[in-house]
Design a protein around this motif. Structure first.
Motif, short mmCIF file in Angstrom:
data_model
loop_
_atom_site.label_atom_id
_atom_site.label_comp_id
_atom_site.label_asym_id
_atom_site.label_seq_id
_atom_site.Cartn_x
_atom_site.Cartn_y
_atom_site.Cartn_z
N ARG A 29 0.99 -0.93 -0.09
CA ARG A 29 -0.01 -0.06 -0.11
C ARG A 29 0.82 1.18 0.09
N CYS A 30 0.61 2.15 -0.86
CA CYS A 30 1.30 3.64 -1.11
C CYS A 30 1.22 4.25 0.41
N GLN A 31 2.37 4.81 0.98
CA GLN A 31 2.12 5.45 2.12
C GLN A 31 1.47 6.70 2.04
N ASN A 32 1.57 7.33 0.82
CA ASN A 32 0.91 8.78 0.64
C ASN A 32 -0.70 8.49 0.41
N CYS A 33 -0.95 7.65 -0.88
CA CYS A 33 -2.38 7.74 -1.22
C CYS A 33 -3.21 6.76 -1.08
N GLY A 34 -2.50 5.44 -0.51
CA GLY A 34 -2.96 4.34 -0.02
C GLY A 34 -3.42 3.20 -1.26
N ALA A 42 8.73 3.93 -7.13
CA ALA A 42 7.44 4.97 -6.91
C ALA A 42 6.20 4.76 -7.27
N CYS A 43 5.32 5.33 -6.40
CA CYS A 43 3.86 4.93 -6.76
C CYS A 43 3.38 5.51 -7.95
N LYS A 44 2.70 4.70 -8.60
CA LYS A 44 2.27 5.18 -10.12
C LYS A 44 0.96 5.96 -9.85
N GLU A 45 0.33 6.11 -8.87
CA GLU A 45 -0.94 7.01 -8.81
C GLU A 45 -0.43 8.43 -8.40
N CYS A 46 0.49 8.57 -7.38
CA CYS A 46 0.94 9.90 -6.90
C CYS A 46 2.39 10.33 -7.09
N GLY A 47 3.10 9.35 -7.55
CA GLY A 47 4.73 9.61 -7.83
C GLY A 47 5.36 9.73 -6.67
ZN LIG Z 1 0.75 6.78 -4.03
#
Ligand SMILES: [Zn+2]
Length: 65
Positions: A29-34, A42-47
């Protein structure tokens, strides 16, 4: 050109391909956007990576600051 002398049996082919199955990708799970993302990427959704923005994310809506 060298060629195989005999064709391999379907049994032998099957035994070779027994190890060809793909495994599912590990997801975190992304720490920033979940959103679910691949570890150590790097997260694909929020970078985000390690709590900071590392990649600019292309969005359909133009963001105003
Ligand atoms: Zn993210």
């Amino acid at each position: 050109m060298p060629n195989p002398k005999r064709r391999h049996s379907s049994s032998r082919r099957g035994k070779r391909r027994a190890h060809d199955a793909l495994t599912t990708q590990m997801m975190i799970r992304c720490q920033n956007c979940g959103a679910y993302s691949i570890p150590h990427r790097a997260c694909k959704e929020c970078g985000y990576y390690k709590g900071r923005q590392v990649v600019a994310v292309r969005t359909t809506a133009v963001e105003q600051e």
